[in-house]
Structures are given as structure tokens and as C-alpha cells.
Design a protein around this motif. Structure first.
Motif, mmCIF file in Angstrom:
data_model
loop_
_atom_site.group_PDB
_atom_site.id
_atom_site.type_symbol
_atom_site.label_atom_id
_atom_site.label_comp_id
_atom_site.label_asym_id
_atom_site.label_seq_id
_atom_site.Cartn_x
_atom_site.Cartn_y
_atom_site.Cartn_z
ATOM 1 N N LEU A 10 -1.174 -11.470 -9.613
ATOM 2 C CA LEU A 10 -1.466 -12.337 -8.475
ATOM 3 C C LEU A 10 -0.187 -12.575 -7.677
ATOM 4 O O LEU A 10 0.752 -13.210 -8.157
ATOM 5 C CB LEU A 10 -2.051 -13.664 -8.959
ATOM 6 C CG LEU A 10 -3.356 -13.552 -9.767
ATOM 7 C CD1 LEU A 10 -3.774 -14.924 -10.294
ATOM 8 C CD2 LEU A 10 -4.464 -12.940 -8.928
ATOM 9 N N ALA A 11 -0.159 -12.070 -6.449
ATOM 10 C CA ALA A 11 1.026 -12.198 -5.595
ATOM 11 C C ALA A 11 0.632 -12.663 -4.200
ATOM 12 O O ALA A 11 1.266 -12.286 -3.212
ATOM 13 C CB ALA A 11 1.765 -10.865 -5.526
ATOM 14 N N GLY A 12 -0.405 -13.483 -4.127
ATOM 15 C CA GLY A 12 -0.914 -13.887 -2.823
ATOM 16 C C GLY A 12 -0.368 -15.186 -2.301
ATOM 17 O O GLY A 12 -0.779 -15.661 -1.242
ATOM 18 N N GLY A 13 0.591 -15.805 -3.016
ATOM 19 C CA GLY A 13 1.129 -17.087 -2.576
ATOM 20 C C GLY A 13 2.047 -16.943 -1.367
ATOM 21 O O GLY A 13 2.519 -15.852 -1.036
ATOM 22 N N THR A 14 2.343 -18.077 -0.722
ATOM 23 C CA THR A 14 3.161 -18.063 0.486
ATOM 24 C C THR A 14 4.633 -18.304 0.214
ATOM 25 O O THR A 14 5.468 -18.181 1.113
ATOM 26 C CB THR A 14 2.675 -19.138 1.470
ATOM 27 O OG1 THR A 14 2.752 -20.435 0.846
ATOM 28 C CG2 THR A 14 1.239 -18.863 1.891
ATOM 29 N N ALA A 15 4.991 -18.680 -1.019
ATOM 30 C CA ALA A 15 6.390 -18.930 -1.397
ATOM 31 C C ALA A 15 7.074 -19.912 -0.454
ATOM 32 O O ALA A 15 8.229 -19.737 -0.075
ATOM 33 C CB ALA A 15 7.162 -17.608 -1.457
ATOM 34 N N VAL A 45 -2.488 -3.420 -21.066
ATOM 35 C CA VAL A 45 -3.775 -3.252 -20.390
ATOM 36 C C VAL A 45 -4.046 -1.772 -20.129
ATOM 37 O O VAL A 45 -3.144 -0.937 -20.211
ATOM 38 C CB VAL A 45 -3.805 -4.038 -19.057
ATOM 39 C CG1 VAL A 45 -3.642 -5.535 -19.308
ATOM 40 C CG2 VAL A 45 -2.723 -3.542 -18.100
ATOM 41 N N GLU A 46 -5.281 -1.468 -19.774
ATOM 42 C CA GLU A 46 -5.656 -0.077 -19.502
ATOM 43 C C GLU A 46 -5.553 0.294 -18.032
ATOM 44 O O GLU A 46 -5.553 1.479 -17.686
ATOM 45 C CB GLU A 46 -7.070 0.189 -20.014
ATOM 46 C CG GLU A 46 -7.168 0.175 -21.536
ATOM 47 C CD GLU A 46 -8.476 0.763 -22.034
ATOM 48 O OE1 GLU A 46 -9.273 1.259 -21.207
ATOM 49 O OE2 GLU A 46 -8.695 0.731 -23.258
ATOM 50 N N ALA A 47 -5.504 -0.691 -17.161
ATOM 51 C CA ALA A 47 -5.393 -0.436 -15.725
ATOM 52 C C ALA A 47 -4.769 -1.668 -15.088
ATOM 53 O O ALA A 47 -4.808 -2.762 -15.667
ATOM 54 C CB ALA A 47 -6.771 -0.163 -15.112
ATOM 55 N N MET A 48 -4.184 -1.493 -13.903
ATOM 56 C CA MET A 48 -3.548 -2.615 -13.221
ATOM 57 C C MET A 48 -3.783 -2.546 -11.722
ATOM 58 O O MET A 48 -3.870 -1.460 -11.140
ATOM 59 C CB MET A 48 -2.038 -2.618 -13.474
ATOM 60 C CG MET A 48 -1.587 -3.386 -14.678
ATOM 61 S SD MET A 48 0.209 -3.636 -14.685
ATOM 62 C CE MET A 48 0.808 -1.978 -14.537
ATOM 63 N N VAL A 49 -3.810 -3.731 -11.112
ATOM 64 C CA VAL A 49 -3.913 -3.826 -9.667
ATOM 65 C C VAL A 49 -3.080 -5.023 -9.217
ATOM 66 O O VAL A 49 -2.849 -5.961 -9.988
ATOM 67 C CB VAL A 49 -5.391 -3.985 -9.233
ATOM 68 C CG1 VAL A 49 -5.945 -5.358 -9.621
ATOM 69 C CG2 VAL A 49 -5.554 -3.743 -7.734
ATOM 70 N N LEU A 50 -2.624 -4.964 -7.976
ATOM 71 C CA LEU A 50 -1.851 -6.054 -7.391
ATOM 72 C C LEU A 50 -2.705 -6.748 -6.349
ATOM 73 O O LEU A 50 -3.271 -6.097 -5.467
ATOM 74 C CB LEU A 50 -0.580 -5.502 -6.750
ATOM 75 C CG LEU A 50 0.308 -6.494 -5.994
ATOM 76 C CD1 LEU A 50 0.895 -7.534 -6.940
ATOM 77 C CD2 LEU A 50 1.421 -5.757 -5.242
ATOM 78 N N ASN A 51 -2.815 -8.053 -6.453
ATOM 79 C CA ASN A 51 -3.514 -8.838 -5.433
ATOM 80 C C ASN A 51 -2.490 -9.444 -4.481
ATOM 81 O O ASN A 51 -1.618 -10.211 -4.885
ATOM 82 C CB ASN A 51 -4.340 -9.950 -6.081
ATOM 83 C CG ASN A 51 -4.724 -11.045 -5.080
ATOM 84 O OD1 ASN A 51 -4.296 -12.179 -5.222
ATOM 85 N ND2 ASN A 51 -5.502 -10.705 -4.073
ATOM 86 N N ALA A 52 -2.586 -9.060 -3.201
ATOM 87 C CA ALA A 52 -1.707 -9.607 -2.171
ATOM 88 C C ALA A 52 -2.388 -9.436 -0.829
ATOM 89 O O ALA A 52 -3.162 -8.494 -0.625
ATOM 90 C CB ALA A 52 -0.355 -8.898 -2.181
ATOM 91 N N ASN A 53 -2.086 -10.333 0.089
ATOM 92 C CA ASN A 53 -2.657 -10.270 1.423
ATOM 93 C C ASN A 53 -1.619 -9.715 2.403
ATOM 94 O O ASN A 53 -0.429 -9.655 2.112
ATOM 95 C CB ASN A 53 -3.133 -11.658 1.849
ATOM 96 C CG ASN A 53 -4.193 -12.201 0.906
ATOM 97 O OD1 ASN A 53 -5.177 -11.530 0.618
ATOM 98 N ND2 ASN A 53 -3.992 -13.407 0.397
ATOM 99 N N LEU A 64 0.983 0.750 -7.276
ATOM 100 C CA LEU A 64 -0.295 0.169 -7.683
ATOM 101 C C LEU A 64 -1.243 0.071 -6.499
ATOM 102 O O LEU A 64 -0.800 -0.049 -5.343
ATOM 103 C CB LEU A 64 -0.098 -1.247 -8.251
ATOM 104 C CG LEU A 64 0.691 -1.413 -9.543
ATOM 105 C CD1 LEU A 64 0.774 -2.903 -9.893
ATOM 106 C CD2 LEU A 64 0.050 -0.642 -10.680
ATOM 107 N N ASP A 65 -2.547 0.090 -6.783
ATOM 108 C CA ASP A 65 -3.508 -0.314 -5.766
ATOM 109 C C ASP A 65 -3.225 -1.769 -5.389
ATOM 110 O O ASP A 65 -2.833 -2.585 -6.248
ATOM 111 C CB ASP A 65 -4.935 -0.224 -6.297
ATOM 112 C CG ASP A 65 -5.436 1.199 -6.421
ATOM 113 O OD1 ASP A 65 -4.753 2.115 -5.918
ATOM 114 O OD2 ASP A 65 -6.507 1.395 -7.031
ATOM 115 N N VAL A 66 -3.411 -2.099 -4.117
ATOM 116 C CA VAL A 66 -3.235 -3.470 -3.644
ATOM 117 C C VAL A 66 -4.558 -3.927 -3.053
ATOM 118 O O VAL A 66 -5.123 -3.266 -2.181
ATOM 119 C CB VAL A 66 -2.123 -3.573 -2.580
ATOM 120 C CG1 VAL A 66 -1.960 -5.016 -2.113
ATOM 121 C CG2 VAL A 66 -0.805 -3.032 -3.125
#
Length: 207
Positions: A10-15, A45-53, A64-66
Motif C-alpha cells: 500500500l503506497a497510496g498515502g499523501t505523505a 508470497v506467490e505474487a505481488m502488486v503495488l497500490n498507488a495512485n 511490479l504491476d501498479v
């Protein structure tokens, strides 16, 4: 050992307390914080994804897929969890759980997924991490079958706190992790002082 789950960073924060930008792209000891998180999660894990806007190309070096939040307005980590559930169901239908981690927490346990996995009683349980008596809801095991329920909850104006969603609608189990007052594995970077502490800790060990 990898477990049959998909990892969602989870990387969707505004910092905002860091002056804005992507905390995951901060460099510590010659590597980005995001790469350190990826390296820690990948064996579990077997797979990974990055969540970001926003523009996903800024994360191209991560390989990674985003996926962006799938809703018209930001709803915090709940949106990232929903995005991760949808991605896992579409891309890895054989994996029925996701484990979420924060992109600004480089010391999370190397056995995070194993402990969360062992703690579940039923496949429908949500399992959240806890250390020093504090729950860390961003670090959790979530069944992907909850995606439709989570989306409905958000669209109906439900409380945006992760624990509120989990506790109000589902069985929640807490998995305890060992920690000390000066060495909590869930220490995260929120301020410039936090960043200095992490740099001192990591760069001191890697010299």
C-alpha cells in the motif's frame, strides 16, 4: 516460505508530514524504501502488486504491476485493499487471500505472512497484526471474496478506518508479534525524524 497469498504493498498515502511525494521512493543506504519492502515481502508470497495512485511510471524500477484505487474518490487504505483484492482475483484466481503491507515500514517481520496465515481459524477470517498491544490494521490477511462486500461498505459511506470495517462486519483475529520498545518491527516513517532514525539504523548495519 511463500504462502498461497498475493502481497499488496500500500503506497497510496499523501505523505503530508514528509512534505508530500512518495515515501517509498526515498533512498536509504543506496536502495529505495519500496525496494526494501519488496525484498522483505517477496519470499513470503506467490505474487505481488503495488497500490498507488497517479502516474504508475514513477514506480517502473520496482518491476511490479501498479493498481490504483478503483473508486472515484480517495478512501485511504480501504481503497488499496479493494484494489488488491480485485487484482488478485483477476490475475491470480487460484489465490484466495491477500496480505497487505505498508510501503513505509521496512522492518516488518520476515514471518509476517506465516504468522497471519497460522492465526486464521476459518478461510473467511480477517487476521490483523499486533505488537506491544497495538493493532496494525495495514498489516493484515484479507480473503479476496470480501471484495464486493468491501466495495458496498465504502459506497454506502461506511467508516473509512480499516478496523471499523473489519470489526463491524467480519470475524477478526489478532496475531501477536514480538517487539521491544526500541525495536517494533512495525515502525513506520511518518516524519523527517523517523526517516533519520531508519537511515541511522539501516546504514549503520550495512556499513
Amino acid at each position: 516460505m511463500a504462502h498461497p497469498v498475493a502481497g499488496v504493498i500500500l503506497a497510496g498515502g499523501t505523505a503530508s508530514r514528509m512534505g508530500g511525494g512518495d515515501k517509498g521512493l526515498l533512498t536509504i543506504g543506496g536502495r529505495t524504501l519500496l525496494q526494501r519492502v519488496i525484498d522483505r515481502l517477496s519470499p513470503q508470497v506467490e505474487a505481488m502488486v503495488l497500490n498507488a495512485n497517479g502516474d504508475p511510471r514513477r514506480f517502473s524500477a520496482a518491476g511490479l504491476d501498479v493498481v490504483a484505487d478503483p473508486l472515484p474518490e480517495p478512501v485511504g487504505p480501504l481503497g488499496g485493499i479493494l484494489a488488491g483484492m480485485r487484482w488478485a482475483s483477476a490475475r491470480h484466481p487460484g489465490l484466495h487471500h491477500i496480505v497487505t503491507v505498508a510501503a513505509d515500514t521496512p522492518f516488518f517481520p520476515g514471518d509476517l505472512v506465516a504468522r497471519l496465515w497460522r492465526a486464521q481459524v476459518k478461510a473467511t477470517d480477517i487476521v490483523l497484526a499486533r505488537s506491544l498491544g497495538r493493532v496494525h490494521p495495514v498489516f493484515g490477511l484479507w480473503p479476496t471474496d470480501l471484495a464486493a462486500d468491501l466495495e458496498l461498505y465504502i459506497m454506502n459511506g461506511g467508516n473509512r478506518r480499516l478496523q471499523a470495517y473489519a470489526g463491524e462486519r467480519h470475524a477478526v483475529i489478532l496475531a501477536d508479534f514480538p517487539a521491544g520498545p526500541a525495536a517494533d518491527p512495525f515502525f513506520n516513517i511518518n516524519t523527517p525524524d523517523d526517516l533519520k532514525q531508519v537511515r541511522d539504523r539501516i546504514e549503520g548495519k550495512e556499513r
